[in-house]
Design a protein around this motif. Structure first.
Motif, mmCIF file in Angstrom:
data_model
loop_
_atom_site.group_PDB
_atom_site.id
_atom_site.type_symbol
_atom_site.label_atom_id
_atom_site.label_comp_id
_atom_site.label_asym_id
_atom_site.label_seq_id
_atom_site.Cartn_x
_atom_site.Cartn_y
_atom_site.Cartn_z
ATOM 1 N N ARG A 101 27.484 10.657 -46.720
ATOM 2 C CA ARG A 101 28.089 9.328 -46.649
ATOM 3 C C ARG A 101 28.739 9.197 -45.282
ATOM 4 O O ARG A 101 29.597 9.981 -44.931
ATOM 5 C CB ARG A 101 29.137 9.168 -47.743
ATOM 6 C CG ARG A 101 28.541 9.064 -49.113
ATOM 7 C CD ARG A 101 29.601 8.960 -50.165
ATOM 8 N NE ARG A 101 30.789 8.297 -49.626
ATOM 9 C CZ ARG A 101 31.898 8.081 -50.307
ATOM 10 N NH1 ARG A 101 31.992 8.478 -51.530
ATOM 11 N NH2 ARG A 101 32.925 7.477 -49.756
ATOM 12 N N LEU A 102 28.320 8.184 -44.517
ATOM 13 C CA LEU A 102 28.850 7.970 -43.184
ATOM 14 C C LEU A 102 29.817 6.792 -43.185
ATOM 15 O O LEU A 102 29.536 5.761 -43.788
ATOM 16 C CB LEU A 102 27.707 7.676 -42.205
ATOM 17 C CG LEU A 102 26.666 8.774 -42.055
ATOM 18 C CD1 LEU A 102 25.529 8.293 -41.173
ATOM 19 C CD2 LEU A 102 27.288 10.027 -41.489
ATOM 20 N N PRO A 103 30.945 6.926 -42.489
ATOM 21 C CA PRO A 103 31.875 5.795 -42.417
ATOM 22 C C PRO A 103 31.369 4.742 -41.436
ATOM 23 O O PRO A 103 30.791 5.062 -40.398
ATOM 24 C CB PRO A 103 33.170 6.431 -41.923
ATOM 25 C CG PRO A 103 32.726 7.635 -41.166
ATOM 26 C CD PRO A 103 31.470 8.113 -41.824
ATOM 27 N N VAL A 104 31.565 3.482 -41.769
ATOM 28 C CA VAL A 104 31.322 2.351 -40.872
ATOM 29 C C VAL A 104 32.495 1.398 -41.038
ATOM 30 O O VAL A 104 33.157 1.394 -42.072
ATOM 31 C CB VAL A 104 29.995 1.606 -41.172
ATOM 32 C CG1 VAL A 104 28.803 2.483 -40.934
ATOM 33 C CG2 VAL A 104 29.978 1.036 -42.558
ATOM 34 N N TYR A 105 32.755 0.599 -40.021
ATOM 35 C CA TYR A 105 33.770 -0.442 -40.117
ATOM 36 C C TYR A 105 33.058 -1.782 -40.141
ATOM 37 O O TYR A 105 32.189 -2.045 -39.314
ATOM 38 C CB TYR A 105 34.756 -0.373 -38.952
ATOM 39 C CG TYR A 105 35.814 0.686 -39.159
ATOM 40 C CD1 TYR A 105 36.908 0.436 -39.965
ATOM 41 C CD2 TYR A 105 35.707 1.932 -38.573
ATOM 42 C CE1 TYR A 105 37.880 1.396 -40.175
ATOM 43 C CE2 TYR A 105 36.670 2.905 -38.773
ATOM 44 C CZ TYR A 105 37.751 2.629 -39.578
ATOM 45 O OH TYR A 105 38.710 3.582 -39.799
ATOM 46 N N VAL A 106 33.427 -2.632 -41.102
ATOM 47 C CA VAL A 106 32.750 -3.905 -41.326
ATOM 48 C C VAL A 106 33.746 -5.055 -41.124
ATOM 49 O O VAL A 106 34.832 -5.046 -41.698
ATOM 50 C CB VAL A 106 32.162 -3.947 -42.751
ATOM 51 C CG1 VAL A 106 31.437 -5.251 -42.996
ATOM 52 C CG2 VAL A 106 31.228 -2.771 -42.980
ATOM 53 N N ALA A 107 33.327 -6.043 -40.319
ATOM 54 C CA ALA A 107 34.149 -7.240 -40.090
ATOM 55 C C ALA A 107 33.979 -8.195 -41.268
ATOM 56 O O ALA A 107 32.965 -8.166 -41.962
ATOM 57 C CB ALA A 107 33.722 -7.932 -38.794
ATOM 58 N N PRO A 108 34.952 -9.064 -41.504
ATOM 59 C CA PRO A 108 34.863 -10.010 -42.615
ATOM 60 C C PRO A 108 33.664 -10.952 -42.505
ATOM 61 O O PRO A 108 33.160 -11.410 -43.517
ATOM 62 C CB PRO A 108 36.164 -10.803 -42.553
ATOM 63 C CG PRO A 108 37.069 -10.051 -41.670
ATOM 64 C CD PRO A 108 36.232 -9.167 -40.810
ATOM 65 N N ASP A 109 33.192 -11.229 -41.291
ATOM 66 C CA ASP A 109 32.078 -12.182 -41.124
ATOM 67 C C ASP A 109 30.698 -11.533 -41.213
ATOM 68 O O ASP A 109 29.701 -12.214 -41.099
ATOM 69 C CB ASP A 109 32.210 -12.901 -39.784
ATOM 70 C CG ASP A 109 32.035 -11.973 -38.585
ATOM 71 O OD1 ASP A 109 32.063 -10.731 -38.772
ATOM 72 O OD2 ASP A 109 31.893 -12.481 -37.464
ATOM 73 N N TYR A 110 30.623 -10.221 -41.414
ATOM 74 C CA TYR A 110 29.320 -9.547 -41.414
ATOM 75 C C TYR A 110 28.555 -9.844 -42.703
ATOM 76 O O TYR A 110 29.069 -9.652 -43.790
ATOM 77 C CB TYR A 110 29.503 -8.037 -41.243
ATOM 78 C CG TYR A 110 28.192 -7.292 -41.191
ATOM 79 C CD1 TYR A 110 27.333 -7.473 -40.115
ATOM 80 C CD2 TYR A 110 27.806 -6.437 -42.203
ATOM 81 C CE1 TYR A 110 26.119 -6.811 -40.054
ATOM 82 C CE2 TYR A 110 26.608 -5.775 -42.147
ATOM 83 C CZ TYR A 110 25.769 -5.961 -41.070
ATOM 84 O OH TYR A 110 24.565 -5.305 -41.009
ATOM 85 N N GLN A 111 27.306 -10.302 -42.563
ATOM 86 C CA GLN A 111 26.482 -10.668 -43.714
ATOM 87 C C GLN A 111 25.258 -9.786 -43.876
ATOM 88 O O GLN A 111 24.501 -9.954 -44.820
ATOM 89 C CB GLN A 111 26.007 -12.127 -43.565
ATOM 90 C CG GLN A 111 27.138 -13.132 -43.515
ATOM 91 C CD GLN A 111 27.896 -13.193 -44.819
ATOM 92 O OE1 GLN A 111 27.299 -13.175 -45.895
ATOM 93 N NE2 GLN A 111 29.210 -13.262 -44.738
ATOM 94 N N GLY A 112 25.013 -8.881 -42.968
ATOM 95 C CA GLY A 112 23.792 -8.070 -42.990
ATOM 96 C C GLY A 112 23.888 -6.882 -43.929
ATOM 97 O O GLY A 112 24.899 -6.662 -44.599
ATOM 98 N N PRO A 113 22.834 -6.067 -43.963
ATOM 99 C CA PRO A 113 22.816 -4.881 -44.817
ATOM 100 C C PRO A 113 23.708 -3.778 -44.241
ATOM 101 O O PRO A 113 23.914 -3.704 -43.033
ATOM 102 C CB PRO A 113 21.348 -4.468 -44.814
ATOM 103 C CG PRO A 113 20.846 -4.949 -43.496
ATOM 104 C CD PRO A 113 21.583 -6.236 -43.228
ATOM 105 N N ALA A 114 24.211 -2.949 -45.107
ATOM 106 C CA ALA A 114 24.966 -1.786 -44.660
ATOM 107 C C ALA A 114 23.978 -0.780 -44.090
ATOM 108 O O ALA A 114 22.891 -0.598 -44.603
ATOM 109 C CB ALA A 114 25.728 -1.179 -45.837
ATOM 110 N N ARG A 115 24.346 -0.168 -42.993
ATOM 111 C CA ARG A 115 23.461 0.814 -42.378
ATOM 112 C C ARG A 115 24.299 1.807 -41.613
ATOM 113 O O ARG A 115 25.422 1.522 -41.207
ATOM 114 C CB ARG A 115 22.460 0.150 -41.453
ATOM 115 C CG ARG A 115 23.111 -0.704 -40.425
ATOM 116 C CD ARG A 115 22.161 -1.505 -39.634
ATOM 117 N NE ARG A 115 22.989 -2.230 -38.675
ATOM 118 C CZ ARG A 115 22.538 -3.017 -37.778
ATOM 119 N NH1 ARG A 115 21.272 -3.239 -37.688
ATOM 120 N NH2 ARG A 115 23.341 -3.627 -36.956
ATOM 121 N N GLY A 116 23.795 2.974 -41.449
ATOM 122 C CA GLY A 116 24.512 4.030 -40.738
ATOM 123 C C GLY A 116 23.784 4.372 -39.519
ATOM 124 O O GLY A 116 24.063 4.926 -38.607
#
Length: 73
Positions: free
Chosen positions: A58-73
């Motif tokens: 499991r890799l950490p990512v930081y996501v902005a509130p406006d992000y609509q795309g798929p999660a990816r590492g």
């Protein structure tokens, strides 16, 4: 630790985030990035999430509130 940021001004960029002493070696749950849209400086507050990589990692990512795309590492 180099972490991927999704959405906001740092979209699709990796930046170094150091764990805080309070979180006992973990990455902070929220990370604020300053932006300068117009006259007043503002902040984009990213939230830490985890994505699965090729195996069971499991890799950490930081996501902005406006992000609509798929999660990816």
């Amino acid at each position: 630790m180099m972490v991927l940021f999704l959405g906001g001004p740092w979209h699709d960029q990796r930046h170094d985030v150091t764990p805080t002493r309070q979180s006992a070696g973990r990455l902070p749950l929220h990370f604020a990035v300053p932006t300068f849209d117009g006259v007043r400086p503002r902040h984009v507050n990213y939230t830490r999430r985890y994505v699965r990589s090729g195996g069971d990692d499991r890799l950490p990512v930081y996501v902005a509130p406006d992000y609509q795309g798929p999660a990816r590492g």
